[in-house]
Design an enzyme around this catalytic site. Sequence first.
Site, PDB file in Angstrom:
ATOM      1  N   PHE A 128      -3.811  -3.410  -1.331  1.00  0.00           N
ATOM      2  CA  PHE A 128      -2.581  -4.172  -1.117  1.00  0.00           C
ATOM      3  C   PHE A 128      -2.970  -5.633  -0.909  1.00  0.00           C
ATOM      4  O   PHE A 128      -3.886  -5.926  -0.148  1.00  0.00           O
ATOM      5  CB  PHE A 128      -1.870  -3.612   0.109  1.00  0.00           C
ATOM      6  CG  PHE A 128      -0.475  -4.126   0.296  1.00  0.00           C
ATOM      7  CD1 PHE A 128       0.569  -3.634  -0.480  1.00  0.00           C
ATOM      8  CD2 PHE A 128      -0.205  -5.096   1.232  1.00  0.00           C
ATOM      9  CE1 PHE A 128       1.861  -4.100  -0.304  1.00  0.00           C
ATOM     10  CE2 PHE A 128       1.093  -5.582   1.410  1.00  0.00           C
ATOM     11  CZ  PHE A 128       2.122  -5.079   0.645  1.00  0.00           C
ATOM     12  N   ASP A 199      -7.630   1.318   5.376  1.00  0.00           N
ATOM     13  CA  ASP A 199      -6.233   0.998   5.624  1.00  0.00           C
ATOM     14  C   ASP A 199      -5.419   2.247   5.295  1.00  0.00           C
ATOM     15  O   ASP A 199      -5.441   2.726   4.156  1.00  0.00           O
ATOM     16  CB  ASP A 199      -5.790  -0.189   4.760  1.00  0.00           C
ATOM     17  CG  ASP A 199      -4.395  -0.676   5.131  1.00  0.00           C
ATOM     18  OD1 ASP A 199      -3.581   0.164   5.558  1.00  0.00           O
ATOM     19  OD2 ASP A 199      -4.121  -1.885   4.977  1.00  0.00           O
ATOM     20  N   TYR A 224       5.709   1.369  10.322  1.00  0.00           N
ATOM     21  CA  TYR A 224       7.087   1.483   9.782  1.00  0.00           C
ATOM     22  C   TYR A 224       7.181   2.260   8.477  1.00  0.00           C
ATOM     23  O   TYR A 224       8.242   2.371   7.914  1.00  0.00           O
ATOM     24  CB  TYR A 224       7.702   0.089   9.605  1.00  0.00           C
ATOM     25  CG  TYR A 224       6.870  -0.893   8.791  1.00  0.00           C
ATOM     26  CD1 TYR A 224       6.845  -0.832   7.406  1.00  0.00           C
ATOM     27  CD2 TYR A 224       6.118  -1.874   9.420  1.00  0.00           C
ATOM     28  CE1 TYR A 224       6.082  -1.720   6.664  1.00  0.00           C
ATOM     29  CE2 TYR A 224       5.345  -2.767   8.698  1.00  0.00           C
ATOM     30  CZ  TYR A 224       5.334  -2.687   7.321  1.00  0.00           C
ATOM     31  OH  TYR A 224       4.570  -3.561   6.590  1.00  0.00           O
ATOM     32  N   LYS A 225       6.064   2.775   7.978  1.00  0.00           N
ATOM     33  CA  LYS A 225       6.131   3.555   6.737  1.00  0.00           C
ATOM     34  C   LYS A 225       6.340   5.027   7.098  1.00  0.00           C
ATOM     35  O   LYS A 225       7.374   5.371   7.633  1.00  0.00           O
ATOM     36  CB  LYS A 225       4.898   3.266   5.898  1.00  0.00           C
ATOM     37  CG  LYS A 225       4.934   1.806   5.376  1.00  0.00           C
ATOM     38  CD  LYS A 225       3.693   1.366   4.644  1.00  0.00           C
ATOM     39  CE  LYS A 225       3.877  -0.081   4.178  1.00  0.00           C
ATOM     40  NZ  LYS A 225       2.607  -0.708   3.773  1.00  0.00           N
ATOM     41  N   ARG A 373       8.731   3.436  -8.390  1.00  0.00           N
ATOM     42  CA  ARG A 373       7.961   4.120  -7.356  1.00  0.00           C
ATOM     43  C   ARG A 373       8.876   5.022  -6.522  1.00  0.00           C
ATOM     44  O   ARG A 373       9.933   4.585  -6.063  1.00  0.00           O
ATOM     45  CB  ARG A 373       7.298   3.062  -6.462  1.00  0.00           C
ATOM     46  CG  ARG A 373       6.291   3.614  -5.493  1.00  0.00           C
ATOM     47  CD  ARG A 373       5.555   2.484  -4.808  1.00  0.00           C
ATOM     48  NE  ARG A 373       6.418   1.759  -3.872  1.00  0.00           N
ATOM     49  CZ  ARG A 373       5.958   1.113  -2.806  1.00  0.00           C
ATOM     50  NH1 ARG A 373       4.663   1.070  -2.556  1.00  0.00           N
ATOM     51  NH2 ARG A 373       6.783   0.472  -2.010  1.00  0.00           N
TER      52      ARG A 373
END
Length: 414
Positions: A128, A199, A224-225, A373
């Site tokens: 990312f 990560d 928050y995922k 996605r």
Amino acid sequence: MRHSTSRSDAERLDRDDPLKSLRGRFDLPAGVVYLDGNSLGALPKNVAERVYRVVTEEWGRDLITSWNLHGWMELPSRVGGRIAPLIGATTGEVVCADSTSINVFKLLAAALKLNPDRSTILSDSGNFPTDLYMAQGLGELIGGARRLRVVDEETLVDSIDENTAVVMATHVNYRTGRRHDMQAVTRRAHELGALMLWDLAHSAGAMPIELDAVRADFAVGCGYKYLNGGPGAPAFLYVAERHLDSVRPPLSGWLGHEAPFAFDLEYRPASGIERNRVGTPAILNMAALDAALDVFDGVDMKQVREKSVALAEYFIELVEERCGEFSVELVSPRNASARGSQVSFRHPQAYAVMQALIERGFIGDFRAPDVLRFGFAPLYVRYVDAWDTAAALRDILETGAWDQEKFRVKSRVT
Ligand SMILES: *Cc1c(COP(=O)(O)O)cnc(C)c1O
């Protein structure tokens, strides 16, 4: 076109799902199929009440005494301790703090300090961007020869060498869902004297992770995922026990000090994981994450992974069968063991197609340049959701419903 399944097959799969009751722990809006829990997890039912209580009773009524009275000062370690079993860590190895970006910076700097004779932070182009940006910024800040080297995802393991100070990799690729073999990469890093920073943004809460067992050195992840802590929820960081007391935090804030309320003029790191804290924790956000973690109580992460794989396989089969003739092409690895919990497809008009899906209540997202996605958060996504999404996608492609001006307007967040 072969129609090997019908919607009633999906309903049967849902009836037989051992995790089906977990969906009831979430507050999901009616008429929406939510396939973006990999980007912003859905709202667990008990969060609103907890945040309301923290605001009214703790902040409103008990005011500053809440730091002691309601354990606000311990909240980062307590929440870290609740995340630990989800990532194969022990309680004292995880703390909830800051954002993922900041934690990447903190742990990269700490790793470079622990491996002072090596020059390179090694990462891959599937990472990312913020992780790469933080590494670039760190390299510029410290100057000299220490810098980021970015290689192709497939060649990461073979690119580790005697110049590598730390390997920084994201377990599951945010765009394609490709998953690194955590054990193999970590082992190779160690064989060549490098440290390993993982990560877990796209894997924590979606599958079992064994940080201690693979002997990872450091890890970071998102609140928050798949952990459902709410927009901007604080992140977490992991330091293997063997490094806890040798890590020298680069952001040496007062709440990582051995005795913050001694107000000494000299920084002395706290013992253990606490030294990785920086400043005052965001109590409201962290309380929301703490409450959100209740949804994992009693949940077997192996079962979560099994459902995630089954949902994804089912969706891939449906989409290829129904939409293959419309230039939809699988981007994610076909082999489940090389995949996380999301499925991505390529389409030349991916942006407009996704906007058309969203307008119909099927919320996935778009990742540049041409990726649709779909995140399968196994705690609340059902087989009928996969079925209905594939049907809507086929309809949008078959009728050309995506081909409208309004679906081409790019928003700030895609
Ligand atoms: C989502 C994500 C981030 C987000 O970082 P923030 O600091 O929370 O904005 C970082 N790294 C990866 C790999 C991600 O997927």
